[in-house]
Design a protein around this motif. Structure first.
Motif, mmCIF file in Angstrom:
data_model
loop_
_atom_site.group_PDB
_atom_site.id
_atom_site.type_symbol
_atom_site.label_atom_id
_atom_site.label_comp_id
_atom_site.label_asym_id
_atom_site.label_seq_id
_atom_site.Cartn_x
_atom_site.Cartn_y
_atom_site.Cartn_z
ATOM 1 N N LEU A 46 0.822 -1.210 0.000
ATOM 2 C CA LEU A 46 0.000 0.000 0.000
ATOM 3 C C LEU A 46 0.856 1.260 0.000
ATOM 4 C CD1 LEU A 46 -2.689 -1.208 2.556
ATOM 5 C CD2 LEU A 46 -2.930 -1.017 0.070
ATOM 6 N N GLU A 47 2.161 1.088 0.201
ATOM 7 C CA GLU A 47 3.136 2.152 -0.008
ATOM 8 C C GLU A 47 4.277 1.560 -0.811
ATOM 9 O OE1 GLU A 47 4.589 4.062 3.481
ATOM 10 O OE2 GLU A 47 2.693 5.065 3.926
ATOM 11 N N PRO A 48 4.978 2.374 -1.610
ATOM 12 C CA PRO A 48 6.051 1.843 -2.458
ATOM 13 C C PRO A 48 7.251 1.357 -1.651
ATOM 14 C CG PRO A 48 5.972 4.252 -2.571
ATOM 15 C CD PRO A 48 4.765 3.827 -1.817
ATOM 16 N N GLY A 49 8.045 0.508 -2.276
ATOM 17 C CA GLY A 49 9.286 0.059 -1.664
ATOM 18 C C GLY A 49 9.339 -1.417 -1.364
ATOM 19 N N GLY A 50 8.174 -2.079 -1.343
ATOM 20 C CA GLY A 50 8.161 -3.514 -1.098
ATOM 21 C C GLY A 50 8.265 -3.864 0.377
ATOM 22 N N PRO A 51 7.969 -5.131 0.738
ATOM 23 C CA PRO A 51 8.012 -5.568 2.139
ATOM 24 C C PRO A 51 9.418 -5.473 2.712
ATOM 25 C CG PRO A 51 6.832 -7.165 0.778
ATOM 26 C CD PRO A 51 7.488 -6.200 -0.158
ATOM 27 N N VAL A 52 9.499 -5.237 4.027
ATOM 28 C CA VAL A 52 10.776 -5.182 4.728
ATOM 29 C C VAL A 52 10.706 -6.110 5.932
ATOM 30 C CG1 VAL A 52 11.362 -2.841 4.001
ATOM 31 C CG2 VAL A 52 10.014 -3.182 6.082
ATOM 32 N N VAL A 53 11.856 -6.513 6.419
ATOM 33 C CA VAL A 53 11.923 -7.375 7.593
ATOM 34 C C VAL A 53 11.560 -6.560 8.838
ATOM 35 C CG1 VAL A 53 13.444 -8.781 9.046
ATOM 36 C CG2 VAL A 53 13.642 -8.890 6.546
ATOM 37 N N TRP A 54 10.707 -7.132 9.687
ATOM 38 C CA TRP A 54 10.297 -6.464 10.916
ATOM 39 C C TRP A 54 11.457 -6.439 11.897
ATOM 40 C CZ3 TRP A 54 7.540 -3.312 13.584
ATOM 41 C CH2 TRP A 54 7.359 -3.449 14.950
ATOM 42 N N GLU A 55 11.761 -5.232 12.381
ATOM 43 C CA GLU A 55 12.757 -5.079 13.432
ATOM 44 C C GLU A 55 12.015 -4.787 14.724
ATOM 45 O OE1 GLU A 55 16.016 -2.534 12.784
ATOM 46 O OE2 GLU A 55 16.354 -3.183 10.720
ATOM 47 N N PRO A 56 12.038 -5.735 15.675
ATOM 48 C CA PRO A 56 11.237 -5.576 16.899
ATOM 49 C C PRO A 56 11.532 -4.256 17.608
ATOM 50 C CG PRO A 56 12.171 -7.781 16.768
ATOM 51 C CD PRO A 56 12.800 -6.990 15.652
ATOM 52 N N ASP A 57 10.461 -3.595 18.054
ATOM 53 C CA ASP A 57 10.623 -2.415 18.906
ATOM 54 C C ASP A 57 9.990 -2.745 20.255
ATOM 55 O OD1 ASP A 57 7.908 -2.267 18.504
ATOM 56 O OD2 ASP A 57 7.916 -0.345 17.468
ATOM 57 N N ASP A 58 10.004 -1.812 21.158
ATOM 58 C CA ASP A 58 9.484 -2.099 22.497
ATOM 59 C C ASP A 58 8.017 -1.714 22.634
ATOM 60 O OD1 ASP A 58 9.738 0.603 22.368
ATOM 61 O OD2 ASP A 58 10.908 0.850 24.206
ATOM 62 N N ARG A 59 7.337 -1.537 21.495
ATOM 63 C CA ARG A 59 5.956 -1.064 21.539
ATOM 64 C C ARG A 59 4.963 -2.103 21.019
ATOM 65 N NH1 ARG A 59 4.801 4.626 21.580
ATOM 66 N NH2 ARG A 59 6.513 5.662 22.621
ATOM 67 N N MET A 60 5.373 -2.897 20.033
ATOM 68 C CA MET A 60 4.446 -3.806 19.387
ATOM 69 C C MET A 60 5.126 -5.142 19.155
ATOM 70 S SD MET A 60 1.349 -3.866 18.272
ATOM 71 C CE MET A 60 0.315 -4.883 17.214
ATOM 72 N N GLN A 61 4.402 -6.239 19.376
ATOM 73 C CA GLN A 61 4.953 -7.571 19.145
ATOM 74 C C GLN A 61 4.295 -8.183 17.916
ATOM 75 O OE1 GLN A 61 5.591 -9.993 22.765
ATOM 76 N NE2 GLN A 61 4.675 -8.282 23.876
ATOM 77 N N LEU A 62 5.100 -8.885 17.110
ATOM 78 C CA LEU A 62 4.624 -9.502 15.885
ATOM 79 C C LEU A 62 5.106 -10.945 15.838
ATOM 80 C CD1 LEU A 62 3.333 -9.356 13.042
ATOM 81 C CD2 LEU A 62 5.546 -8.542 12.192
ATOM 82 N N LEU A 63 4.176 -11.882 15.683
ATOM 83 C CA LEU A 63 4.490 -13.303 15.693
ATOM 84 C C LEU A 63 3.799 -14.003 14.527
ATOM 85 C CD1 LEU A 63 3.768 -13.856 19.493
ATOM 86 C CD2 LEU A 63 6.016 -13.488 18.471
ATOM 87 N N VAL A 64 4.359 -15.134 14.092
ATOM 88 C CA VAL A 64 3.766 -15.943 13.023
ATOM 89 C C VAL A 64 3.481 -17.330 13.573
ATOM 90 C CG1 VAL A 64 4.069 -16.908 10.709
ATOM 91 C CG2 VAL A 64 4.998 -14.643 11.249
ATOM 92 N N ALA A 65 2.259 -17.817 13.377
ATOM 93 C CA ALA A 65 1.874 -19.146 13.849
ATOM 94 C C ALA A 65 1.978 -20.159 12.707
ATOM 95 C CB ALA A 65 0.451 -19.117 14.391
ATOM 96 N N ASP A 66 2.249 -21.415 13.085
ATOM 97 C CA ASP A 66 2.320 -22.497 12.101
ATOM 98 C C ASP A 66 0.971 -23.132 11.840
ATOM 99 O OD1 ASP A 66 4.984 -22.323 11.472
ATOM 100 O OD2 ASP A 66 5.626 -23.722 13.026
ATOM 101 N N SER A 67 0.005 -22.864 12.711
ATOM 102 C CA SER A 67 -1.319 -23.467 12.547
ATOM 103 C C SER A 67 -2.336 -22.601 13.276
ATOM 104 C CB SER A 67 -1.338 -24.880 13.146
ATOM 105 O OG SER A 67 -1.203 -24.811 14.560
#
Length: 629
Positions: free
Chosen positions: A433-454
């Protein structure tokens, strides 16, 4: 916070230039992009001046916290000074707002706003700005929540003369907001000495503030009743307060001049649009001015009616739908607050509309006609249905057609997703939705991001968070058939099926069935956890932990996203809906779902290749992170 050290250390580092290199590096690490030239220039020109003032005042051991991030919000105070109060011996904190302005004029109708040459729109008076930062910090940081007297604020306009900014001081009320110029530098030093001791280091006191527990954000729905009646449940900051004041000023001006004015407030998820809407409604309601709140969202409107009007039936009647005004007399309201205005449709007519009311009139014109001051709050990236046309351009065009002044106020800071600008940027880059393509998430101390296998893993993780006292919901793309509502007492149909895991969609109707809450309360009633929410139910709401299932309508293939309209079961997509529109709306759908969480998001894709890409971008598997949550 980008950096902290004693005033002595900051002065030395500013002199050799290492301070600014450090600030830039920290900014890039935290936000994922470089600070603008003007921001770096402001650091270089203002921070050394403040550090020198502290050292000249004998306060070299006071701790300076630079670019201090306010909790649950992306706003940053320029500097927080931490030290010991010279009289009481208690911790003492001084928030400093630094401005390079040489002059500024108060707004003619409202002294809490002012005009500066470089800005075309009014901006918040820095006294008001720093005062509100102080109030917000006391509201949301446990270290000072019961000790509001320990927090004070100053605006230091070091380039300004007294003559250049004299008019701004009319709103000085208390120690939470004082203004000093370079011409009154001596008085500024004297003031700092009344707040901060020259005999103690501020390091321990700074530690105390930084370790203060974040007071949970006052969720919009749960305090709406008090908000409408009593106000001050939320503290509006910076451009939020500008938007609020602009509307109230427009109301006064429209009454005096007997002419319409339109105000448009734009901003992404969690920038506070609905908070502003409720503040306005409460204030106008108390002033006895005819005003209504309207949305295109059944869930949002019904929740507002239930929560805000729980004790007063008349309060429920303040919350309407966009299509409620087809036969309303022109200018019958002073103000109409159109929340989530990105959901404005081409016309208000639907299949139930009586023939005599099918005028073909544009819905946006009906909304403008009904009030002296129509207010539109919107986010153009949240358009998720064909036929939604609430954009700034549409509103401006409708205003120009009838020569009505139209003011646009953009909101930048955001409160959702823990106030993490970096996470919101990651989401819009992820989805293209913005130019530049996906980037790798760099964890900050404000928001957590996780990926589940199921989905089982996602649900178990969210259940564990609920056991810790957090709120949690699961939502999904509209990729599964939605069965008709069951009869009372019958089980909910398990429509969302992934392998041997199956769960029901949230209810569609207005009544509770088999323990599940009605559709409008899915996001706010704890009993909503057992069902999977869709975008139309989740939009406009927030919860602590958000589980998002990406269905087969959005797939990663090779080096790009591919949308598959045949995988969508959303009945709003017709054969005639252009492919480009479907692609944009599917991406916008997942942007909405991925930005509901206040503490963290856990995402799962039904497609293995997409799941692998998400792991690559989000930083690995869930089991690698659980121990740290």
């Amino acid at each position: 916070m980008l950096f902290r050290a004693s005033a002595k250390t900051v002065a030395v580092m500013a002199l050799d230039g290492s301070l600014f290199l450090h600030l830039i590096d920290q900014f890039v690490h935290m936000h994922g992009y470089r600070p603008g030239t003007s921001e770096v220039r402001s650091w270089e020109r203002s921070i050394p001046v403040l550090a020198a003032a502290l050292n000249d005042a004998g306060l070299g051991d006071v701790e300076m916290m630079l670019e201090y991030a306010l909790p649950l919000n992306s706003k940053r105070a320029d500097v927080v000074l931490a030290g010991v109060h010279p009289s009481t011996g208690e911790p003492s904190y001084v928030l400093v707002e630094l401005k390079q302005w040489s002059e500024a004029l108060p707004h003619e109708d409202d002294p809490t706003l002012c005009h500066v040459d470089r800005h075309t729109h009014p901006v918040l008076n820095p006294i008001e700005q720093v005062s509100r930062y102080c109030d917000y910090l006391v509201n949301f940081n446990g270290a000072v929540a019961e000790h509001g007297h320990r927090v004070s604020g100053v605006a230091f306009l070091h380039n300004a003369t007294e003559f250049g900014v004299a008019g701004l001081r009319d709103i000085e009320r208390d120690g939470r907001g004082l203004l000093f110029t370079g011409q009154r530098r001596g008085e500024f030093l004297d003031h700092l000495r009344t707040k901060l001791s020259d005999r103690h280091s501020g390091a321990r006191v700074a530690d105390e503030l930084l370790s203060g527990a974040t007071v949970p954000s006052k969720q919009l729905m749960s305090v709406a009743a008090d908000e409408v009646r009593e106000r001050q449940q939320f503290v509006l900051l910076d451009e939020q307060q500008v938007a609020y004041r602009m509307v109230l000023n427009a109301v006064e001006k429209a009454k005096r001049a007997d002419r319409k004015e339109i105000v448009v407030v734009t901003g992404g998820p969690g920038t506070g649009k609905s908070v502003i809407a409720l503040q306005l409604l409460g204030e106008l309601y108390r002033r006895g001015m005819p005003a209504l709140h309207a949305t295109g969202s059944q869930s949002f409107t019904k929740t507002m009616r239930k929560v805000a009007g729980s004790r007063k039936r008349e309060v429920q009647d303040l919350f309407k739908y966009f299509n409620s005004f087809m036969t309303t007399e022109k200018n019958s309201l002073d103000v109409l607050i159109c929340d989530e205005a990105h959901r404005i449709r081409e016309t208000s007519a639907n299949r139930y509309t009586r023939a005599e009311h099918r005028t073909g009139k544009a819905q946006i014109d009906e909304l403008i006609d009904v009030a002296h001051v129509p207010v539109f709050l919107l986010d153009e990236h949240q358009v998720v249905r064909p036929g939604e046309m609430g954009t700034v351009a549409d509103i401006k065009a409708a205003a120009a057609k009838r020569d009505i002044p139209c003011h646009v106020v953009p909101l930048e800071s955001q409160f959702r997703c823990g106030g993490s600008d970096a996470y919101l940027r990651w989401v819009v880059r992820l989805l293209g939705l913005e130019p530049g393509g996906p980037v790798v998430w760099e964890p900050d101390d404000r928001m957590q991001l996780l990926v589940a296998d199921s989905p089982q893993e996602m649900e178990a993780f969210l259940e564990a968070r609920r056991a810790q006292g957090y709120g949690a919901r699961m939502s999904a793309g509209y990729c599964w058939r939605w069965s008709p509502e069951p009869k009372p007492g019958h089980p909910l149909p398990l429509d969302v099926v992934i392998g041997d895991w199956a769960r029901p969609w949230n209810l569609r109707g207005d009544r509770s069935v088999s323990g599940a809450p009605p559709a409008a309360l899915w996001a706010t009633d704890p009993a909503g956890f057992g069902q999977v929410g869709c975008v139309y139910t989740a939009q406009g709401f927030e919860y602590d932990w958000s589980g998002v299932i990406i269905g087969p309508d959005l797939l990663w293939r090779g080096d790009r996203w591919v949308t598959d309209r045949t995988a969508s079961k959303d009945p709003v997509f017709k054969k005639s809906t252009p492919g480009a529109d479907v692609d944009r709306l599917i991406r916008n759908t997942y942007k909405v779902l991925l930005t509901r969480g206040m503490v963290g998001t856990i995402v799962y894709s039904t497609d293995p290749e997409t799941r692998e890409k998400l792991r690559e971008l989000a930083g690995g598997r869930l089991d690698q992170h659980v121990a740290t949550v």
